[in-house]
Design an enzyme around this catalytic site. Structure first.
Site, PDB file in Angstrom:
ATOM      1  N   ASP A 146      -0.301 -12.632 -16.947  1.00 60.30           N
ATOM      2  CA  ASP A 146      -0.444 -14.092 -16.604  1.00 60.30           C
ATOM      3  C   ASP A 146      -0.855 -14.495 -17.861  1.00 60.30           C
ATOM      4  OD1 ASP A 146      -1.233 -15.974 -15.384  1.00 60.30           O
ATOM      5  OD2 ASP A 146      -3.157 -15.086 -14.316  1.00 60.30           O
ATOM      6  N   ASP A 155       0.006 -10.856  -6.330  1.00 62.24           N
ATOM      7  CA  ASP A 155      -1.118 -10.253  -6.949  1.00 62.24           C
ATOM      8  C   ASP A 155      -2.458 -10.734  -6.756  1.00 62.24           C
ATOM      9  OD1 ASP A 155      -2.757 -11.591  -9.331  1.00 62.24           O
ATOM     10  OD2 ASP A 155      -0.876 -12.849  -8.884  1.00 62.24           O
ATOM     11  N   CYS A 166      -5.033   6.583   7.105  1.00 64.55           N
ATOM     12  CA  CYS A 166      -4.960   6.448   5.716  1.00 64.55           C
ATOM     13  C   CYS A 166      -4.408   7.876   5.336  1.00 64.55           C
ATOM     14  CB  CYS A 166      -5.858   5.769   5.204  1.00 64.55           C
ATOM     15  SG  CYS A 166      -5.412   5.551   3.443  1.00 64.55           S
ATOM     16  N   CYS A 206      -4.769   8.322   1.834  1.00 66.11           N
ATOM     17  CA  CYS A 206      -5.365   8.262   0.531  1.00 66.11           C
ATOM     18  C   CYS A 206      -6.062   9.485   0.177  1.00 66.11           C
ATOM     19  CB  CYS A 206      -5.778   7.031   0.040  1.00 66.11           C
ATOM     20  SG  CYS A 206      -7.506   6.818   0.670  1.00 66.11           S
ATOM     21  N   CYS A 248      -9.786   9.019   1.736  1.00 62.97           N
ATOM     22  CA  CYS A 248      -9.769   9.113   3.476  1.00 62.97           C
ATOM     23  C   CYS A 248      -9.473  10.661   3.767  1.00 62.97           C
ATOM     24  CB  CYS A 248      -8.646   8.145   3.978  1.00 62.97           C
ATOM     25  SG  CYS A 248      -9.159   6.409   3.927  1.00 62.97           S
ATOM     26  N   HIS A 262      -8.754   3.625  -1.915  1.00 62.66           N
ATOM     27  CA  HIS A 262      -8.360   3.449  -0.786  1.00 62.66           C
ATOM     28  C   HIS A 262      -8.062   1.890  -0.395  1.00 62.66           C
ATOM     29  CE1 HIS A 262      -8.069   2.841   3.761  1.00 62.66           C
ATOM     30  NE2 HIS A 262      -8.993   1.632   3.528  1.00 62.66           N
TER      31      HIS A 262
END
Length: 374
Positions: free
Chosen positions: A95, A269, A307, A309, A312, A338
């Site tokens: 940015d 983003d 989920c 991940c 989880c 997560h």
């Protein structure tokens, strides 16, 4: 000379303007639409680059303003650029620092030359011009670099917004003229104009003449109602060049991602998933879970049963609540892991839905489960 990045359109959803594509960059391909985790200071807070890859992150965002102040772009350049400095070999977008500089409203002075501002760290005085920002971004070495823009507060008068937008266009031209590393870094222009259609149209028209490799919509998600944001997207995105990436800056809630994709946006983003994680809030397939709440004290189920991940698969709400209440660092790490996986997986599902021409059906299913109004 061939631009550093190119956009390849694979498929357009039959019922919406949603696009499934690929952004080709010097550090690999990005499947779009894509969500970009934010690593403001050359780190996504609490997550290592190796973990980001496991979560499915294709590209991350870093911030020119913060890295200029600390550690300084020259140190990053000596390290071999951002990729080597932080050990991330996939694409990076920086940015321009405009939003940060303009959010220091009582600490900065705007002129045609640029912006004089005081550091939020120690009060020291600094000056950003379009040319200076290009030099910093070239030293940092990201694949995609943003032109220096003036970000209007919300609400702003027509006259203020018009002057600000016209200055952003003049600064974009100066950025293009100062940009040297055209074969390695792609300069994106930022469309401004607040919430005035004619100003957005004019900004886009003038920036399109510069023929930059990509374009972003800036000045959105600054406190306005969602309907106003969607309205701007409705009249701006269809006019953006079809053969170049379209980036909506600072937007990252699940509903906004889906609504943005439906309107033809390719890149997003936001600090939202990482920031709310540090406050103990998780995004799940069943909606938001504020894990510090007492009702989870004996809840021995995962944050999100759907989920895949690490968090989880291995931990329960009760345990994570305990970590949050005890101010343990692991709480932020687990919920951040997560939340990022949740949004990255959401975008994987969105890309698949576009290929199958069923994005609107996907939206209805997702919104219903998450608890959004249809």
């Amino acid at each position: 000379m061939k631009p550093a990045i190119t956009y390849e359109l694979l498929h357009t959803d039959a019922k919406t303007g949603a696009r499934r594509g690929i952004v080709h960059t010097p550090h690999g391909d990005i499947q779009t639409p894509v969500f970009m985790p934010v690593g403001t200071q050359a780190t996504v807070k609490s997550i290592s680059p190796e973990e980001l890859k496991q979560l499915g992150a294709q590209i991350i965002l870093s911030n020119t303003y913060h890295l200029y102040l600390r550690p300084g772009e020259k140190i990053v350049k000596e390290a071999g650029g951002l990729h080597k400095f932080m050990n991330w070999d996939r694409p990076i977008l920086t940015d321009c620092g405009g939003f940060q500089v303009f959010s220091l409203s009582d600490l900065r002075t705007i002129s045609e030359d640029g912006v004089e501002f005081k550091s939020h760290l120690d009060g020291s005085k600094h000056f950003f011009s379009p040319e200076k920002v290009m030099q910093i971004e070239e030293d940092l070495g990201a694949d995609i670099i943003m032109s220096f823009d003036e970000c209007c507060p919300y609400p702003s008068t027509y006259e203020y917004t018009k002057n600000s937008m016209e200055r952003t266009t003049r600064w974009a031209k100066r950025c293009k003229d100062a940009h040297v590393t055209v074969d390695k870094q792609a300069l994106f222009g930022i469309i401004q104009g607040g919430f005035y259609k004619d100003l957005r149209d004019k900004s886009l028209e003038d920036l399109a003449e510069l023929d930059l490799p990509g374009y972003a919509i800036g000045g959105i998600s600054v406190g306005e109602p969602k309907e106003l944001m969607y309205e701007v997207l409705d009249y701006t995105v269809p006019l953006m060049p079809e053969d170049k990436p379209r980036y909506l800056m600072g937007v990252g809630s699940p509903d906004d991602l889906i609504e943005g994709v439906i309107r033809g946006v390719d890149m997003f983003d936001c600090v939202l998933p990482t920031r709310i994680a540090r406050n103990g809030t998780a995004m799940t397939s069943q909606g938001k879970v504020v894990v510090r709440n007492a009702k989870y004290a004996r809840d021995f189920t995962p944050l999100d049963p759907e989920c895949d991940c690490y968090c989880c698969k291995n931990y329960t709400k009760a345990y994570i609540r305990h970590l949050v209440k005890a101010n343990e660092i692991l709480a932020a790490r687990l919920i951040t892991t997560h939340n990022l996986r949740f949004l990255l997986k959401l975008m994987e599902d969105v890309r698949q839905a576009i290929m199958e021409d069923r994005l609107l059906d996907f939206k209805d299913e997702f919104f219903t489960k998450y608890g959004y109004k249809l």
